[in-house]
Design an enzyme around this catalytic site. Sequence first.
Site, mmCIF file in Angstrom:
data_model
loop_
_atom_site.group_PDB
_atom_site.id
_atom_site.type_symbol
_atom_site.label_atom_id
_atom_site.label_comp_id
_atom_site.label_asym_id
_atom_site.label_seq_id
_atom_site.Cartn_x
_atom_site.Cartn_y
_atom_site.Cartn_z
ATOM 1 N N ARG A 45 0.860 -1.184 0.000
ATOM 2 C CA ARG A 45 0.000 0.000 0.000
ATOM 3 C C ARG A 45 0.898 1.236 0.000
ATOM 4 N NH1 ARG A 45 2.476 1.952 3.726
ATOM 5 N NH2 ARG A 45 0.942 3.598 3.748
ATOM 6 N N GLY A 46 0.253 2.403 -0.122
ATOM 7 C CA GLY A 46 1.023 3.643 -0.272
ATOM 8 C C GLY A 46 1.122 3.941 -1.763
ATOM 9 N N ALA A 47 0.805 5.196 -2.144
ATOM 10 C CA ALA A 47 0.627 5.520 -3.564
ATOM 11 C C ALA A 47 1.808 5.119 -4.466
ATOM 12 C CB ALA A 47 0.301 7.007 -3.707
ATOM 13 N N ASP A 233 -2.014 10.863 -1.983
ATOM 14 C CA ASP A 233 -2.431 9.846 -2.955
ATOM 15 C C ASP A 233 -2.807 10.455 -4.300
ATOM 16 O OD1 ASP A 233 -2.856 8.449 -0.234
ATOM 17 O OD2 ASP A 233 -2.877 6.876 -1.761
ATOM 18 N N ASN A 243 -5.304 12.387 0.850
ATOM 19 C CA ASN A 243 -4.371 11.530 1.590
ATOM 20 C C ASN A 243 -5.198 10.742 2.599
ATOM 21 O OD1 ASN A 243 -1.631 10.623 2.132
ATOM 22 N ND2 ASN A 243 -1.788 11.698 4.072
ATOM 23 N N LYS A 244 -4.535 9.891 3.357
ATOM 24 C CA LYS A 244 -5.204 9.020 4.315
ATOM 25 C C LYS A 244 -6.214 9.783 5.160
ATOM 26 C CE LYS A 244 -4.996 5.535 4.619
ATOM 27 N NZ LYS A 244 -6.013 4.704 3.937
HETATM 28 O O1 MRU Z 1 -4.453 3.197 2.276
HETATM 29 P P1 MRU Z 1 -2.974 3.417 2.142
HETATM 30 O O2 MRU Z 1 -2.176 2.833 3.266
HETATM 31 O O3 MRU Z 1 -2.484 2.977 0.782
HETATM 32 O O4 MRU Z 1 -2.809 4.988 2.220
HETATM 33 C C1 MRU Z 1 -1.518 5.517 2.158
HETATM 34 C C2 MRU Z 1 -1.480 6.981 2.321
HETATM 35 O O5 MRU Z 1 -2.476 7.646 2.493
HETATM 36 C C3 MRU Z 1 -0.118 7.628 2.151
HETATM 37 O O6 MRU Z 1 -0.019 8.762 2.952
HETATM 38 C C4 MRU Z 1 0.048 8.031 0.671
HETATM 39 O O7 MRU Z 1 -0.222 6.955 -0.167
HETATM 40 C C5 MRU Z 1 1.409 8.548 0.404
HETATM 41 S S1 MRU Z 1 2.609 7.276 0.448
HETATM 42 C C6 MRU Z 1 4.131 7.928 0.105
#
Ligand code: MRU
Length: 341
Positions: A45-47, A233, A243-244
Amino acid sequence: MIETIQWIDGAVVMIDQRRLPLEEKYVTCRSFQEVATAIRDMTIRGAPAIGVAAAMGVALGVLHAAESGLDAQMEEICATLAATRPTAVNLFWAIDRMKRVYASVAGQPIGEIRRRLVEEALLVREEDIAICRAIGRNGASLVPDRKTVLTHCNAGALATAGYGTALGVIRAAVEAGKRIDVFADETRPFLQGARLTVWELQQDSIPTTLITDNMAGHFLKSGRIGCVVVGADRIAANGDVANKVGTYSVAVLAKENHVPFFVAAPISTLDLTLASGEAIPIEQRAAAEVTHVYGRQMAPAGTAVMNPAFDVTPARYVTGIITERGVARAPYEESLRKLVG
Ligand code: MRU
């Protein structure tokens, strides 16, 4: 350095982020469908990490595709990966990049097509690490010395191919000699902050304190927090940031308390086709993520639940957007377009 995602012997190997920090286990994906499942169930996970996984998923799909009807199979591979998670634009950015490479080798022998796609996927991964380091370098000077940095979710090495975006800025500030520590929001409901950010920063011996999400206002008011740094994201043309979920509350509280609020993200997270954050699709996830913790039910059976995985922070709360090409400031319509070029 933590290896988030690797290409090993024609397979995609990822650290299983659902099990961290209690178990350090790796998952091997041998088909594009397995990569799609890993993105959807948040093994990865994470963009930016999702983008790398998608690029490798496309390469894996074509590696195992039959020679006849390759175009149709390529379409199916891309459509399957694109249907995994809707908010992080890096997913679509990576798939488009792989489609362009595929188009550029149209008509060539299948072996050459496969070779180019694998090569491109490896390049996406390599570039991502270099981009994160550049984001870190560009952001390090913005971090006040001898203060605490507040972060939300995990925008670290685990959310990228390595080093991280928001945590990349923190790492670069520490490498530059700044004496800082970190407050990590636990990040309900999936606990990326408690499970992943704390674990990751502990590996680097960066002093980190875990707080629950609802403590952020208390500490932002205390004068202890020098700045907030989060990832993103998807960023719209006007600088609105998805973002989250919970990021928006932190941003409002930061502004109320005159604490700078920075977003660290690669250029691939910008979506200049969207005029504002209102058009960003927000993923809704399963109710069980809210009603259960580690598989244990916390809320009464039949509880009505809302579980948006992201929220949108309006640009007016964002002090600066730190990218690999420099720091964008308001008005973002101009500064972001300038950075994209
Ligand atoms: O649901 P996730 O864990 O994929 O969400 C991740 C986030 O919101 C991060 O802050 C975002 O993707 C940036 S990662 C460098």
